[in-house]
Design a protein around this motif. Sequence first.
Motif, mmCIF file in Angstrom:
data_model
loop_
_atom_site.group_PDB
_atom_site.id
_atom_site.type_symbol
_atom_site.label_atom_id
_atom_site.label_comp_id
_atom_site.label_asym_id
_atom_site.label_seq_id
_atom_site.Cartn_x
_atom_site.Cartn_y
_atom_site.Cartn_z
ATOM 1 N N LEU A 115 10.817 -0.012 -12.614
ATOM 2 C CA LEU A 115 12.177 -0.344 -13.305
ATOM 3 C C LEU A 115 12.178 -1.438 -14.365
ATOM 4 N N VAL A 116 11.615 -2.489 -14.168
ATOM 5 C CA VAL A 116 11.373 -3.552 -15.063
ATOM 6 C C VAL A 116 10.776 -3.020 -16.295
ATOM 7 N N ASP A 117 9.675 -2.342 -16.334
ATOM 8 C CA ASP A 117 8.819 -2.026 -17.450
ATOM 9 C C ASP A 117 9.728 -0.936 -18.148
ATOM 10 N N PHE A 118 10.759 -0.241 -17.660
ATOM 11 C CA PHE A 118 11.446 0.964 -17.997
ATOM 12 C C PHE A 118 12.689 0.164 -18.830
ATOM 13 N N SER A 146 7.104 -8.889 -8.904
ATOM 14 C CA SER A 146 7.394 -8.227 -10.009
ATOM 15 C C SER A 146 7.820 -9.008 -11.167
ATOM 16 N N GLY A 147 7.857 -10.431 -11.288
ATOM 17 C CA GLY A 147 8.136 -11.249 -12.304
ATOM 18 C C GLY A 147 9.323 -11.849 -12.405
ATOM 19 N N PHE A 148 10.137 -11.695 -11.505
ATOM 20 C CA PHE A 148 11.257 -12.534 -11.006
ATOM 21 C C PHE A 148 11.111 -13.917 -10.692
ATOM 22 N N GLY A 171 16.095 -14.043 -11.592
ATOM 23 C CA GLY A 171 15.782 -13.010 -12.970
ATOM 24 C C GLY A 171 14.518 -13.052 -13.567
ATOM 25 N N VAL A 172 14.430 -12.278 -14.342
ATOM 26 C CA VAL A 172 13.170 -12.041 -15.160
ATOM 27 C C VAL A 172 13.542 -11.760 -16.661
ATOM 28 N N LEU A 173 13.098 -12.303 -17.666
ATOM 29 C CA LEU A 173 13.338 -12.263 -19.125
ATOM 30 C C LEU A 173 12.177 -11.489 -19.739
ATOM 31 N N LYS A 174 12.654 -10.653 -20.589
ATOM 32 C CA LYS A 174 11.737 -9.786 -21.334
ATOM 33 C C LYS A 174 10.505 -10.739 -22.082
ATOM 34 N N SER A 175 10.736 -11.834 -22.416
ATOM 35 C CA SER A 175 9.636 -12.671 -22.968
ATOM 36 C C SER A 175 8.707 -12.908 -21.859
ATOM 37 N N ASP A 176 9.080 -13.394 -20.737
ATOM 38 C CA ASP A 176 8.446 -13.668 -19.579
ATOM 39 C C ASP A 176 7.441 -12.509 -19.217
#
Length: 183
Positions: A115-118, A146-148, A171-176
């Motif tokens: 989902l994060v990739d999508f 998962s990057g959060f 949260g996770v940012l696109k840049s991270d």
Amino acid sequence: MSRLLGGRIMLREYRKDDLPWIRKWVNDPNIVEHLSDIFLYPHAEQSTEAFLDAMLAGDEDSRGFVIADLRTEAYIGQINLDSIDWKNRVGKVGIVIGSTDDFGQGYGTEAMRLLVDFAFLEMNLNRLELEVYEFNERAIRSYVSSGFREEGRLRERFYKKGRYVDVVQMGVLKSDWKAARQG
């Protein structure tokens, strides 16, 4: 919406025949203890049908997927992006694995990563966020992998089993996410 394929699971569309699977967990205290207060009281079958009908109809501000076995397409759980803020490119994630037999199998982590990739590659979102109760350590570990990141806490925000517990905001940012993929 296309299906998202992982190593063991897929994220697929909701179907009418998912109703019995959703009904299995929606009133199971072992599942719903980790979910929001909308599950505080028993859910009637009509309520579950109304939810499923809404997912089938689609909504501009949400995207939902069933977590399913890659080979059989059998229901494992669901993962949704709700309250999408298109201007600011933010989505709120909710996830549930529908059977305690499937806990600890890595399905939730694989689904979250898909989902994060999508969300970042296809939907061009910039940020994903979620809330989790501090006692749900298994979920927190999954989200971190998962990057959060933990971004804050609402101290003693949730009352459960006679005590107040913190709600962890993550949260996770696109840049991270991009940096982690390149590293």
